[in-house]
Enzyme design. Sequence first.
Site, short mmCIF file in Angstrom:
data_model
loop_
_atom_site.label_atom_id
_atom_site.label_comp_id
_atom_site.label_asym_id
_atom_site.label_seq_id
_atom_site.Cartn_x
_atom_site.Cartn_y
_atom_site.Cartn_z
N ASN A 180 7.17 32.57 38.10
CA ASN A 180 8.48 33.12 38.45
C ASN A 180 8.34 34.26 39.48
OD1 ASN A 180 11.36 34.43 37.90
ND2 ASN A 180 11.36 32.37 37.06
N ARG A 181 9.34 35.16 39.55
CA ARG A 181 9.41 36.09 40.68
C ARG A 181 8.90 37.49 40.34
NH1 ARG A 181 13.48 32.48 40.74
NH2 ARG A 181 13.52 31.25 42.65
N HIS A 228 5.72 23.60 35.05
CA HIS A 228 6.93 23.52 35.88
C HIS A 228 7.35 22.05 36.06
CE1 HIS A 228 9.65 24.37 39.25
NE2 HIS A 228 9.58 25.63 38.89
N GLU A 272 10.94 25.43 31.60
CA GLU A 272 9.66 26.15 31.67
C GLU A 272 9.46 27.05 30.46
OE1 GLU A 272 9.46 28.01 35.85
OE2 GLU A 272 11.38 27.00 35.76
#
Length: 398
Positions: free
Chosen positions: A98-99, A197, A356
């Site tokens: 993720n970010r 993912h 996820e």
Amino acid sequence: MLSSKLSAVVSLLAATAVAQSYSPPNSTLGSDADGKYEISAEGIRGLFIPYGASISNLFINDAKGIERDIVLGFDNASHYSVDPFHPHLGGVPGRYANRIKNSSFVIDGVKYQVTPNENNNNDTLHGGPDGWDWRNFTVVSHTTDSITFSIVDPDGKEGFPGEVVSYITYTMTPNTWHIKMLAWATTKKTPIMLSSHTYWNLDGFQNPDTPTALNYTLHMPYSGQRIGTDGILIPNGTILPNLQYSVNDFWSGPKQIGANFSAPEIDGNCGTNCTGYDTCYLVNRAQNGPYDWRTIGPVATLASPWSGIQVDVFTDQDAFQVYSCGGQNGTLPIKSTQGLDSRPRVVEKYGCVVMEVEDWIDAINQPEWQRDKKNIFGPDDPPYVLEAAYVFSVNKTP
Ligand SMILES: *[C@@H]1O[C@H](CO)[C@@H](O)[C@H](O)[C@H]1NC(C)=O
Ligand SMILES: *[C@@H]1O[C@H](CO)[C@@H](O)[C@H](O)[C@H]1NC(C)=O
Ligand SMILES: *[C@@H]1O[C@H](CO)[C@@H](O)[C@H](O)[C@H]1NC(C)=O
Ligand SMILES: *[C@@H]1O[C@H](CO)[C@@H](O)[C@H](O)[C@H]1NC(C)=O
Ligand SMILES: *[C@@H]1O[C@H](CO)[C@@H](O)[C@H](O)[C@H]1NC(C)=O
Ligand SMILES: *[C@@H]1O[C@H](CO)[C@@H](O)[C@H](O)[C@H]1NC(C)=O
Ligand SMILES: *[C@@H]1O[C@H](CO)[C@@H](O)[C@H](O)[C@H]1NC(C)=O
Ligand SMILES: *[C@@H]1O[C@H](CO)[C@@H](O)[C@H](O)[C@H]1NC(C)=O
Ligand SMILES: *[C@@H]1O[C@H](CO)[C@@H](O)[C@H](O)[C@H]1NC(C)=O
Ligand SMILES: *[C@@H]1O[C@H](CO)[C@@H](O)[C@H](O)[C@H]1NC(C)=O
């Protein structure tokens, strides 16, 4: 060059010694002409590739006994490395999924800058431009029902501190795909968060009435809360309530993914100009006391009314990301094992669902969440562990 390879081998050996419970299967079967490695058990057959330790195909019989390939991927393993879009198809994002806000984080007072790769370089997505799912893992072992991949992620790669050594094991038992991910920070404290993912289309794109996944029902019984994000999906520190009957309520009962697509709040629900879901839901099971994730029940159930295929997701992880594929636009091809000749062999908007299993996203930048032990690992810590089981069944179709 030689010494770094040597140190990688030494690290692998050390990691193997640490993983006392890990005993590699004694067999090597190899890949097929498309570069894929098959594992199977009764009612389930999967194909995997070294690129990103990805699943490329998953064959399940539907309610009529017809085999469907229910995950997205490419026909040939060699295509993954040259595909210009790289939608992270079925791989293991790492070393931090993720970010990462502003592509930076602080550990023990030291600020680290990692390589940005999204939103005009405002953040780092899935470990950076050469994250784990852009690289070929090593096949450590392969039997008829199990495959183990490994990767050595060097100190400083993509800006992350310290070396990380990881093993990804996929095993099939009847109607079930098991995932076990282990990772060791061998030299320095570093963020680690992995996931699988996988993009799902439980009809194998063969439902003549729709190429989308909007009619699948989703139930996340433990997910009354979600992580608040800004317009580019970066967590802003807030934990939001999924009020009953609101568009993000998938906890009070099963609901079709598209059920609330006419509600105004669904617009922008997955970031600026995005309609649908790309959301990190929390998994709240603590009130049950000590529990076994294998038996307490699934964190999510996804089912297609057309194929009758249902997947129950069991995991030890405390968050669950759902993406309803609003970014697909008919560009990404489906596989030769999927689709119908009567319509374009591509993924349409909302043509899939990504699920996820993971920890609370960007928790490294939200110290007040107190997730350090689940997000930051050093050489003196136990390894990072992720386990999941995807259990398949079929429901009678109309
Ligand atoms: C692996 O299998 C072969 C053949 O069955 C056997 O001879 C060998 O001892 C096994 N090795 C290990 C490490 O179990
Ligand atoms: C897959 O790609 C490899 C390498 O490019 C090639 O050798 C092989 O023939 C391809 N397989 C098929 C079925 O196209
Ligand atoms: C991964 O391995 C495949 C098959 O050997 C090869 O075609 C490809 O170039 C490799 N990709 C990377 C990024 O190393
Ligand atoms: C983002 O990181 C840069 C480089 O470290 C820093 O100059 C800037 O202040 C950071 N911005 C925010 C909003 O944290
Ligand atoms: C990203 O950063 C740039 C400045 O580097 C800024 O102009 C832009 O608005 C930021 N946000 C997005 C979503 O690109
Ligand atoms: C999807 O579900 C809705 C409501 O349950 C139903 O009216 C519609 O016919 C379904 N569409 C398809 C393509 O199955
Ligand atoms: C964080 O984002 C959510 C939307 O996802 C918003 O409701 C909330 O007001 C934001 N909070 C802050 C402090 O920016
Ligand atoms: C969302 O859909 C469910 C099921 O159809 C419905 O009960 C609920 O009222 C809807 N919520 C909104 C905000 O439209
Ligand atoms: C969102 O959509 C509007 C209208 O199409 C457009 O003007 C705007 O630039 C878009 N914003 C982003 C961040 O894509
Ligand atoms: C469709 O999506 C691809 C991949 O994200 C993008 O490169 C392309 O510009 C998009 N095409 C249209 C017509 O929006």
